[in-house]
Design a protein around this motif. Structure first.
Motif, mmCIF file in Angstrom:
data_model
loop_
_atom_site.group_PDB
_atom_site.id
_atom_site.type_symbol
_atom_site.label_atom_id
_atom_site.label_comp_id
_atom_site.label_asym_id
_atom_site.label_seq_id
_atom_site.Cartn_x
_atom_site.Cartn_y
_atom_site.Cartn_z
ATOM 1 N N TYR A 125 0.835 -1.203 0.000
ATOM 2 C CA TYR A 125 0.000 0.000 0.000
ATOM 3 C C TYR A 125 0.872 1.256 0.000
ATOM 4 N N ALA A 126 1.912 1.247 0.840
ATOM 5 C CA ALA A 126 2.782 2.419 0.927
ATOM 6 C C ALA A 126 3.469 2.681 -0.407
ATOM 7 N N PHE A 127 3.893 1.631 -1.083
ATOM 8 C CA PHE A 127 4.507 1.806 -2.393
ATOM 9 C C PHE A 127 3.543 2.463 -3.368
ATOM 10 N N LEU A 128 2.323 1.928 -3.486
ATOM 11 C CA LEU A 128 1.362 2.476 -4.439
ATOM 12 C C LEU A 128 0.906 3.875 -4.055
ATOM 13 N N ALA A 129 0.977 4.214 -2.775
ATOM 14 C CA ALA A 129 0.571 5.541 -2.318
ATOM 15 C C ALA A 129 1.687 6.572 -2.452
ATOM 16 N N SER A 130 2.874 6.123 -2.791
ATOM 17 C CA SER A 130 4.032 7.013 -2.811
ATOM 18 C C SER A 130 4.343 7.500 -4.221
ATOM 19 N N ASP A 131 5.254 8.456 -4.303
ATOM 20 C CA ASP A 131 5.715 8.937 -5.600
ATOM 21 C C ASP A 131 6.542 7.890 -6.342
ATOM 22 N N ASP A 132 6.978 6.845 -5.638
ATOM 23 C CA ASP A 132 7.690 5.760 -6.303
ATOM 24 C C ASP A 132 6.802 5.060 -7.333
ATOM 25 N N ALA A 133 5.486 5.162 -7.147
ATOM 26 C CA ALA A 133 4.537 4.542 -8.073
ATOM 27 C C ALA A 133 3.804 5.592 -8.909
ATOM 28 N N ALA A 134 4.450 6.720 -9.155
ATOM 29 C CA ALA A 134 3.794 7.834 -9.842
ATOM 30 C C ALA A 134 3.329 7.487 -11.249
ATOM 31 N N TYR A 135 3.974 6.512 -11.901
ATOM 32 C CA TYR A 135 3.593 6.150 -13.267
ATOM 33 C C TYR A 135 2.890 4.794 -13.308
ATOM 34 N N MET A 136 2.260 4.438 -12.210
ATOM 35 C CA MET A 136 1.525 3.180 -12.119
ATOM 36 C C MET A 136 0.085 3.491 -11.760
ATOM 37 N N THR A 137 -0.848 3.143 -12.617
ATOM 38 C CA THR A 137 -2.262 3.371 -12.322
ATOM 39 C C THR A 137 -3.112 2.359 -13.074
ATOM 40 N N GLY A 138 -4.283 2.084 -12.520
ATOM 41 C CA GLY A 138 -5.194 1.127 -13.131
ATOM 42 C C GLY A 138 -4.766 -0.313 -12.972
ATOM 43 N N ARG A 139 -3.862 -0.581 -12.038
ATOM 44 C CA ARG A 139 -3.283 -1.907 -11.924
ATOM 45 C C ARG A 139 -3.616 -2.560 -10.581
ATOM 46 N N ASN A 140 -3.491 -3.875 -10.577
ATOM 47 C CA ASN A 140 -3.737 -4.675 -9.387
ATOM 48 C C ASN A 140 -2.430 -5.356 -8.994
ATOM 49 N N LEU A 141 -1.936 -5.073 -7.810
ATOM 50 C CA LEU A 141 -0.662 -5.607 -7.342
ATOM 51 C C LEU A 141 -0.919 -6.772 -6.395
ATOM 52 N N GLN A 142 -0.518 -7.974 -6.795
ATOM 53 C CA GLN A 142 -0.688 -9.142 -5.935
ATOM 54 C C GLN A 142 0.484 -9.234 -4.953
ATOM 55 N N VAL A 143 0.147 -9.258 -3.676
ATOM 56 C CA VAL A 143 1.142 -9.423 -2.625
ATOM 57 C C VAL A 143 0.725 -10.690 -1.867
ATOM 58 N N ASP A 144 1.180 -11.833 -2.391
ATOM 59 C CA ASP A 144 0.602 -13.108 -1.967
ATOM 60 C C ASP A 144 1.628 -14.185 -1.625
ATOM 61 N N GLY A 145 2.906 -13.815 -1.543
ATOM 62 C CA GLY A 145 3.909 -14.805 -1.189
ATOM 63 C C GLY A 145 4.149 -15.856 -2.244
ATOM 64 N N GLY A 146 3.678 -15.591 -3.478
ATOM 65 C CA GLY A 146 3.863 -16.553 -4.560
ATOM 66 C C GLY A 146 2.836 -17.667 -4.529
ATOM 67 N N MET A 147 1.532 -17.299 -4.422
ATOM 68 C CA MET A 147 0.487 -18.299 -4.406
ATOM 69 C C MET A 147 0.317 -18.908 -5.785
#
Length: 257
Positions: free
Chosen positions: A234-256
């Motif tokens: 969440y912090a990554f997507l909320a930060s300026d580090d993700a400024a050019y990322m939108t409309g995407r779904n980020l899976q954080v699942d431990g490699g399910m």
């Protein structure tokens, strides 16, 4: 936490009194944000978290049922009134549901979609009205939106709808310089996992294998996530580090798999 990516910024976290939401509120506050925590029924936990984060000058808690758009709107209005602006919405409120097809009722549908889908849509509507260019919106999906589990159809559908909302709203909000993405958490060590974790097992394995055994063969890392590990996404997507990322779904699942 020494980073200051959110110094001077204001975040609203729905469902922020416990679990993933509380971890998100901690992470954003640790990186400098003032945080407004929305909660439905865990006032003591919300108040304790506010005290942990530094009190009214850095954090506030507001009762807001995510299934009632007017209450979410009041939460966001309070945050803006208290802190003067809104930069981040982390929409973490959600409810689980497991049941066989023949047992699902219209009331079940309305209850699950009211929180997981409708609640998130109107949280975006209220938040976007207050955001300037550079605003960040992060919604909550689930790995269940893209992976089949028995008796999980209603919940999974409510989360799949969130991923579609994110994709479509990205074009509209992009015209205002606001990004919108979603996190799809895998199994996470929260109260919800304690209550519902065994329901993710294949019916033929109930009584023969526990959740830890299932994780060993279904998740590359072989364990549940800690809430703080999901909060990092969440912090990554909320930060300026993700400024050019939108409309995407980020899976954080431990490699399910």
């Amino acid at each position: 936490m020494q980073r200051t990516r959110f110094e001077g910024k204001v975040a609203v976290v729905t469902g922020g009194s416990r679990g993933i939401g509380a971890a998100v509120a901690r992470r954003l506050a640790d990186e400098g944000a003032a945080v407004a925590i929305g909660y439905r029924g865990h006032r003591e936990a919300a108040d304790a978290l506010v005290a942990e984060l530094g009190g009214g000058g850095r954090a506030i808690a507001v009762r807001a049922d995510a299934s009632v758009p007017e209450q979410t709107g009041a939460l966001i209005e309070r945050a803006v009134a208290e802190f003067g602006r809104l930069d981040v919405l982390a929409s973490c409120a959600g409810i689980e549901h497991f049941d066989a097809l023949e047992k699902i009722t219209p009331a079940d549908f309305d209850r699950v979609f009211a929180v997981n889908t409708r609640g998130q849509l109107f949280a975006v509507q209220h938040a976007a009205a207050h955001m300037r260019e550079g605003g960040r919106i992060v919604l909550t999906s689930s790995v269940s939106a893209s992976k089949a589990f028995f008796r999980h159809t209603l919940y999974a559908a409510s989360k799949a709808a969130v991923e579609s909302m994110v994709l479509n709203l990205s074009a509209e909000l992009g015209q205002k310089g606001i990004t919108i993405n979603a996190i799809a958490p895998g199994g996470t060590a929260t109260d919800m996992a304690v209550e519902h974790g065994a329901s993710y097992l294949h019916p033929d394995l109930v009584g023969k294998q526990d959740l830890s055994g299932w994780l060993d063969v279904q998740v590359a890392l072989g364990r549940l996530a800690e809430p703080s590990e999901i909060a990092a996404g969440y912090a990554f997507l909320a930060s300026d580090d993700a400024a050019y990322m939108t409309g995407r779904n980020l899976q954080v699942d431990g490699g399910m798999f």
